[in-house]
Design a protein around this motif. Sequence first.
Motif, short mmCIF file in Angstrom:
data_model
loop_
_atom_site.label_atom_id
_atom_site.label_comp_id
_atom_site.label_asym_id
_atom_site.label_seq_id
_atom_site.Cartn_x
_atom_site.Cartn_y
_atom_site.Cartn_z
N LYS A 75 0.82 -1.21 0.00
CA LYS A 75 0.00 0.00 0.00
C LYS A 75 0.86 1.27 0.00
O LYS A 75 0.58 2.23 -0.73
CB LYS A 75 -0.92 0.02 1.21
N ALA A 76 1.92 1.25 0.81
CA ALA A 76 2.78 2.43 0.89
C ALA A 76 3.43 2.73 -0.45
O ALA A 76 3.54 3.90 -0.85
CB ALA A 76 3.84 2.24 1.97
N ILE A 77 3.84 1.69 -1.16
CA ILE A 77 4.49 1.89 -2.46
C ILE A 77 3.49 2.39 -3.49
O ILE A 77 3.77 3.34 -4.24
CB ILE A 77 5.16 0.59 -2.93
N LYS A 78 2.31 1.77 -3.52
CA LYS A 78 1.29 2.23 -4.48
C LYS A 78 0.90 3.70 -4.20
O LYS A 78 0.78 4.51 -5.13
CB LYS A 78 0.04 1.34 -4.41
N ASP A 79 0.72 4.03 -2.92
CA ASP A 79 0.36 5.40 -2.56
C ASP A 79 1.48 6.38 -2.91
O ASP A 79 1.23 7.50 -3.37
CB ASP A 79 0.04 5.51 -1.07
N SER A 80 2.71 5.93 -2.71
CA SER A 80 3.87 6.78 -2.99
C SER A 80 3.96 7.08 -4.49
O SER A 80 4.24 8.22 -4.88
CB SER A 80 5.15 6.09 -2.52
N ILE A 81 3.74 6.08 -5.31
CA ILE A 81 3.78 6.28 -6.76
C ILE A 81 2.70 7.27 -7.20
O ILE A 81 2.94 8.17 -8.01
CB ILE A 81 3.66 4.94 -7.50
N ASP A 82 1.50 7.12 -6.63
CA ASP A 82 0.41 8.05 -6.97
C ASP A 82 0.76 9.48 -6.54
O ASP A 82 0.49 10.45 -7.27
CB ASP A 82 -0.89 7.62 -6.29
N ARG A 83 1.36 9.60 -5.37
CA ARG A 83 1.74 10.93 -4.89
C ARG A 83 2.82 11.53 -5.79
O ARG A 83 2.79 12.73 -6.10
CB ARG A 83 2.24 10.84 -3.44
N SER A 84 3.78 10.71 -6.20
CA SER A 84 4.84 11.20 -7.08
C SER A 84 4.28 11.69 -8.40
O SER A 84 4.68 12.74 -8.92
CB SER A 84 5.88 10.10 -7.33
N LEU A 85 3.33 10.95 -8.95
CA LEU A 85 2.70 11.37 -10.20
C LEU A 85 2.04 12.74 -10.04
O LEU A 85 2.15 13.59 -10.93
CB LEU A 85 1.65 10.34 -10.63
N THR A 86 1.36 12.94 -8.91
CA THR A 86 0.70 14.21 -8.67
C THR A 86 1.70 15.35 -8.54
O THR A 86 1.55 16.41 -9.16
CB THR A 86 -0.16 14.13 -7.39
N LEU A 87 2.74 15.14 -7.73
CA LEU A 87 3.74 16.19 -7.51
C LEU A 87 4.52 16.51 -8.78
O LEU A 87 4.84 17.67 -9.06
CB LEU A 87 4.71 15.76 -6.41
N LEU A 88 4.83 15.47 -9.56
CA LEU A 88 5.60 15.66 -10.79
C LEU A 88 4.75 16.17 -11.94
O LEU A 88 5.28 16.49 -13.01
CB LEU A 88 6.27 14.34 -11.18
N LYS A 89 3.44 16.19 -11.72
CA LYS A 89 2.48 16.67 -12.73
C LYS A 89 2.67 15.93 -14.07
O LYS A 89 2.82 16.54 -15.13
CB LYS A 89 2.62 18.18 -12.93
N THR A 90 2.65 14.61 -13.96
CA THR A 90 2.82 13.78 -15.15
C THR A 90 1.88 12.59 -15.08
O THR A 90 1.46 12.18 -13.98
CB THR A 90 4.28 13.30 -15.28
N ASP A 91 1.56 12.03 -16.23
CA ASP A 91 0.70 10.85 -16.28
C ASP A 91 1.48 9.56 -16.08
O ASP A 91 0.89 8.54 -15.72
CB ASP A 91 -0.04 10.79 -17.63
N VAL A 92 2.79 9.62 -16.35
CA VAL A 92 3.60 8.41 -16.24
C VAL A 92 5.03 8.78 -15.87
O VAL A 92 5.56 9.80 -16.32
CB VAL A 92 3.58 7.60 -17.57
N ILE A 93 5.62 7.96 -15.03
CA ILE A 93 7.04 8.10 -14.65
C ILE A 93 7.82 7.04 -15.42
O ILE A 93 7.47 5.87 -15.39
CB ILE A 93 7.21 7.92 -13.13
N ASP A 94 8.84 7.47 -16.13
CA ASP A 94 9.56 6.54 -17.01
C ASP A 94 10.25 5.42 -16.24
O ASP A 94 10.22 4.26 -16.66
CB ASP A 94 10.60 7.31 -17.84
N LEU A 95 10.88 5.76 -15.13
CA LEU A 95 11.64 4.78 -14.37
C LEU A 95 11.37 4.96 -12.88
O LEU A 95 11.62 6.04 -12.34
CB LEU A 95 13.14 4.93 -14.65
N MET A 96 10.85 3.92 -12.24
CA MET A 96 10.64 3.96 -10.80
C MET A 96 11.62 2.97 -10.16
O MET A 96 11.64 1.78 -10.51
CB MET A 96 9.20 3.59 -10.44
N GLN A 97 12.42 3.46 -9.21
CA GLN A 97 13.46 2.66 -8.59
C GLN A 97 13.17 2.42 -7.11
O GLN A 97 12.61 3.29 -6.44
CB GLN A 97 14.80 3.38 -8.73
N ILE A 98 13.58 1.29 -6.61
CA ILE A 98 13.47 1.03 -5.18
C ILE A 98 14.56 1.80 -4.46
O ILE A 98 15.74 1.70 -4.80
CB ILE A 98 13.60 -0.46 -4.85
N HIS A 99 14.17 2.58 -3.47
CA HIS A 99 15.10 3.35 -2.65
C HIS A 99 15.35 2.55 -1.37
O HIS A 99 14.73 2.79 -0.34
CB HIS A 99 14.46 4.71 -2.32
#
Length: 296
Positions: A105-129
Amino acid sequence: MKKAYEKRKIYTMNEDVTFIGFGALSIGRDWGLADKERPDEKEAGIVLNSVLDLGINLVDTASAYHRSEERIGNSISNRRTEYILASKCGEHNDEPSTFYDFSYKAIKDSIDRSLTLLKTDVIDLMQIHFGPEPEKVIADGETVRAMKDAQKEGKIRYLGASIDGELAKQCILSGDFDVMQMEYHLLNQENEDNIKLCEEKGLGVLIRTGLGRGLLTSRALQAEFKPAKLEQLLELVKNDGDLLSTLALNFLYENKGISSVLIGTKNLDHFRKNIELLEKDFDKELLAQAITIGTN
């Protein structure tokens, strides 16, 4: 064409990235107790737009880089077709600190938040931190499952991992990832075999700390503590910090298994200077000696 703008193919992504990429940590993270330690919104926007104007086509950020994603979204989302966008999940922003949560859940929520902040429909590369228990994260599999589900939903295009050593090798061989982000520089060449393995598998390689967190620059001359290898390198270049950076950058450039070296700064002049230092002439024998010092 300058070496910095040379395009290198990431075969698993079918994308070409410039040899120098922009690491967006410094435009978003607060290194001190006050915002004065990071650029303000306007300054961050100038840096980001100028980097794209130079011809750099890779921007790497993370949810843990505090205001970095937000500033990218505010400043260059209108230029989204000009750059490959990479971010990270698992370490989360809780300014002024961060925390780790690798649950589904935390990862899915984080990806959604990143999309919102980055103002994009898709992130090209998502990496595990990765955090303090990377073995557990890999064994649990929740993070990768969440990332793959986000990929199926069209929210991210490719998967990556920011990790070193034996666990990096495990990630490379897993078949789950398209790109590895690793530490590699003259003072730490321990990931050399992992870079070779990525090249064999067609995986992209992003290099962080390619200038040894500043130790392979003129800043080394003012360092209070200098590791023995650094002392030897400074002796080799006769305390010429710019020459040291030239050797360090060309050490990375000559490794064709490296896709892009992430240079992070809040000072545009520093960024431009690194591009120029990469271009400077140097003695190949001097570089060979520097590599030997780093491996001993």
